[in-house]
Scaffold this motif. Structure first.
Motif, PDB file in Angstrom:
ATOM      1  N   ASN A 160       0.783  -1.239   0.000  1.00  0.00           N
ATOM      2  CA  ASN A 160       0.000   0.000   0.000  1.00  0.00           C
ATOM      3  C   ASN A 160       0.819   1.294   0.000  1.00  0.00           C
ATOM      4  O   ASN A 160       0.248   2.374   0.051  1.00  0.00           O
ATOM      5  N   LYS A 161       2.138   1.191  -0.039  1.00  0.00           N
ATOM      6  CA  LYS A 161       2.963   2.403  -0.082  1.00  0.00           C
ATOM      7  C   LYS A 161       3.888   2.330  -1.287  1.00  0.00           C
ATOM      8  O   LYS A 161       4.278   1.244  -1.697  1.00  0.00           O
ATOM      9  N   ASP A 162       4.286   3.504  -1.759  1.00  0.00           N
ATOM     10  CA  ASP A 162       5.301   3.553  -2.818  1.00  0.00           C
ATOM     11  C   ASP A 162       6.674   3.418  -2.179  1.00  0.00           C
ATOM     12  O   ASP A 162       6.953   4.083  -1.174  1.00  0.00           O
ATOM     13  N   PHE A 163       7.504   2.580  -2.737  1.00  0.00           N
ATOM     14  CA  PHE A 163       8.884   2.487  -2.260  1.00  0.00           C
ATOM     15  C   PHE A 163       9.768   2.065  -3.428  1.00  0.00           C
ATOM     16  O   PHE A 163       9.266   1.579  -4.445  1.00  0.00           O
ATOM     17  N   SER A 164      11.085   2.277  -3.272  1.00  0.00           N
ATOM     18  CA  SER A 164      11.942   2.031  -4.435  1.00  0.00           C
ATOM     19  C   SER A 164      13.048   1.007  -4.191  1.00  0.00           C
ATOM     20  O   SER A 164      13.640   0.510  -5.133  1.00  0.00           O
ATOM     21  N   SER A 165      13.338   0.687  -2.920  1.00  0.00           N
ATOM     22  CA  SER A 165      14.430  -0.268  -2.703  1.00  0.00           C
ATOM     23  C   SER A 165      13.899  -1.597  -2.171  1.00  0.00           C
ATOM     24  O   SER A 165      12.736  -1.692  -1.793  1.00  0.00           O
ATOM     25  N   VAL A 166      14.790  -2.591  -2.144  1.00  0.00           N
ATOM     26  CA  VAL A 166      14.375  -3.947  -1.759  1.00  0.00           C
ATOM     27  C   VAL A 166      14.671  -4.181  -0.281  1.00  0.00           C
ATOM     28  O   VAL A 166      15.746  -3.833   0.203  1.00  0.00           O
ATOM     29  N   VAL A 167      13.694  -4.728   0.413  1.00  0.00           N
ATOM     30  CA  VAL A 167      13.881  -5.091   1.826  1.00  0.00           C
ATOM     31  C   VAL A 167      13.536  -6.571   1.962  1.00  0.00           C
ATOM     32  O   VAL A 167      12.491  -7.005   1.485  1.00  0.00           O
ATOM     33  N   ILE A 168      14.444  -7.322   2.569  1.00  0.00           N
ATOM     34  CA  ILE A 168      14.210  -8.769   2.709  1.00  0.00           C
ATOM     35  C   ILE A 168      14.220  -9.160   4.176  1.00  0.00           C
ATOM     36  O   ILE A 168      15.100  -8.740   4.939  1.00  0.00           O
ATOM     37  N   LEU A 169      13.216  -9.946   4.556  1.00  0.00           N
ATOM     38  CA  LEU A 169      13.111 -10.414   5.939  1.00  0.00           C
ATOM     39  C   LEU A 169      13.312 -11.925   5.939  1.00  0.00           C
ATOM     40  O   LEU A 169      12.537 -12.650   5.308  1.00  0.00           O
TER      41      LEU A 169
END
Lengths: 195, 336
Positions: free
Chosen positions: B193-202
């Protein structure tokens, strides 16, 4: 001859220990530099976000000025704060203080908009509010990131043995980013509804 | 979202008769199968007896007994081929009416496509697997819009081919290949639901004393320690941009991810790759059409209900429907 071998062993051992200590000192120094740079990097990213919010202020002011005649003091104050924030001659504590004031003012203006249904229903204002929500949340993430990097750095400055190097090279602790008293207070929802 | 008591009511009033109808088809298939096998055996024995009676000893003794075994086995294989279509029909019925019916009860906006799956490209773009994939399959793609959030999930099975070379006494080298499972389970994708540009991995955090010590000594350069200790107990966060990682992982979302992890009661790999959130959960194969067991099985259906409810409930648990940021949803909102 026997003495010579012993002294060679001693000298070699001392050299190994000295090299090990030197490597450790270099590593510790680099750790301090790295963490200080991390704080600076996050701080500059946060600055960029604060600038992004400043850029939204004229839009907010333009959108609400014609409707919110009674809140003109608030709006003027916000414009002043924006001009001060963009002047670029502020120290970190001053910037933090300004950011908190701006957050509080914008929040008050957006809350006051609820008294103006025509403004509240306007599509432009809704878009602006979405943009403000977004930038506020990004700033909040920036503050959390800043505090995390400040914690890493301050730990290195205060903990043994990096604190010795920090003292020698004059590394000082960074200030935490804290909420002001107004933000920390629990909102009185009943009073808000009675208004 | 419907709970287990709703399911029990639905099962008793509406679902059980549907399952009974499917089970009747399954029983008919088994009857056809057994009958055709018996007929094939009878035909062979009768033919052989007749030939023997007329003095035609065409079949030597060994060949006779070989055929006694070969023909039934052959007829079984033939029947399997013949009945493949019938089982196909049963599979279709089971997927559309049993699993599809359950899905319509759990989340009406979602659609089931039993013979499709999320593609290898989607799996790769999740960045959850760095391994080579040589064989990729899957089934039961479920997709649709829940509120404002588009979701897709399916069973997938990714494998890697390995070769092992063995040399015998004569110096002859034999290459034997075998398959290694890279990932087998559910891949879930939802529009974030948000705009984002980088990758986050959990990644799931490995628990245990030595892992804790290793983690504290050798922290990965891209690893980010979040402010929520419970979240840190379950997940390790990797991201290039610490601010964006925290923009995505708000304090609320961290709590919600912890809740999701507790509900799943197993490790979950999560990634945020613009503009989606990906979840990968190892799982054994589900929705297999029962051939020799009854379709009318409350326990199995209950398990499937909980499974579907869990995945259909992810947007609600993670609050993906809140759209107060500048990323605005396209199209129509569906009733959840």
């Amino acid at each position: 001859m026997d003495m010579d071998i012993r002294s060679i062993v001693m000298i070699t051992a001392a050299a190994v220990v000295a090299i090990y200590i030197l490597i450790k000192v270099i590593q510790m120094y680099n750790l301090l530099v790295g963490r200080e740079n991390a704080v600076c990097c996050v701080r500059s990213s946060l600055d960029a976000l604060l600038k992004k919010r400043c850029d939204l202020v004229p839009n907010l002011v333009a959108a609400v000025r014609t409707y919110m005649v009674h809140e003109s003091t608030l709006i003027n104050r916000l414009t002043e704060i924006r001009a001060k924030a963009l002047s670029g001659v502020l120290s970190l504590p001053e910037r933090m203080e300004l950011d908190k004031t701006m957050s509080s003012l914008m929040h008050r203006i957006v809350c006051a908009v609820e008294n103006y249904p025509s403004l509240w229903a306007s599509n432009n204002f809704l878009q602006l509010q979405a943009a403000l929500n977004e930038v506020e949340e990004q700033i909040s993430a920036g503050r959390r990131a800043l505090n995390a990097s400040v914690m890493d750095y301050n730990n290195a400055v205060r903990m043994f043995p990096t604190n010795i190097l920090a003292l020698i090279f004059n590394y000082r602790q960074f200030e935490w980013y804290t909420a002001n008293e107004g933000e920390r207070a629990v909102p009185n929802v009943n009073a808000l509804f009675r208004q | 979202m419907k709970d287990i008591s709703d399911f029990d009511r639905f099962y008793k009033d509406e679902f059980r008769p549907v399952l009974k109808r499917i089970d009747a088809v399954r029983l008919r298939n088994i009857a056809y199968n057994v009958l055709s096998f018996l007929i094939a055996c009878a035909v062979f024995v009768t033919a052989e007896k007749a030939l023997f009676h007329w003095g035609i000893h065409v079949l030597p003794y060994v060949v006779f007994w070989a055929l006694v075994f070969l023909i039934p086995i052959g007829s079984l294989l033939l029947k399997r081929r013949l009945f493949r279509e019938k089982y196909g029909y049963l599979e279709k019925l089971y997927a559309e009416q049993a699993i599809g019916g359950l899905l319509r009860f759990v989340a009406p906006p979602l659609v089931l496509s039993p013979w499709e799956n999320l593609s290898l490209d989607v799996f790769r773009s999740s960045r959850l697997c760095n391994d080579r994939v040589d064989n990729f399959s899957g089934s039961h793609l479920i997709y649709g819009r829940l509120g404002w959030t588009d979701v897709w999930f399916s069973q997938i099975h990714a494998q890697r081919r390995e070769e092992v070379a063995t040399t015998d006494k004569d110096g002859k080298t034999d290459i034997e290949e075998y398959w290694v499972t890279v990932f087998k389970g559910i891949l879930f994708v939802a529009d974030f639901n948000k705009d984002f540009s980088s990758v986050v991995i959990l990644r799931p955090r490995k628990q245990g004393f030595f892992n804790d010590i290793r983690g504290s000594l050798f922290r990965n350069r891209e690893e980010i320690v979040m402010e929520n200790p419970e979240f840190n107990r379950f997940f390790t966060v990797y991201a290039g941009d610490p601010i964006e990682a925290r923009y995505i992982l708000t304090t609320t979302l961290m709590d919600r991810l912890v809740e999701l992890r507790k509900r799943a009661n197993q490790d979950i790999d999560i990634s945020f790759v613009p503009p989606y959130i990906y979840l990968a959960m190892p799982y054994k194969t589900l929705f297999r059409t029962p051939v020799y067991r009854s379709v009318v099985n409350r326990k199995t259906m209950r398990k499937y209900f909980l499974f579907l409810s869990f995945f259909a409930g992810i947007p609600a648990i993670l609050d993906l429907d809140t759209r107060i940021w500048s990323k605005q949803p396209q199209g129509q909102r569906t009733a959840v």
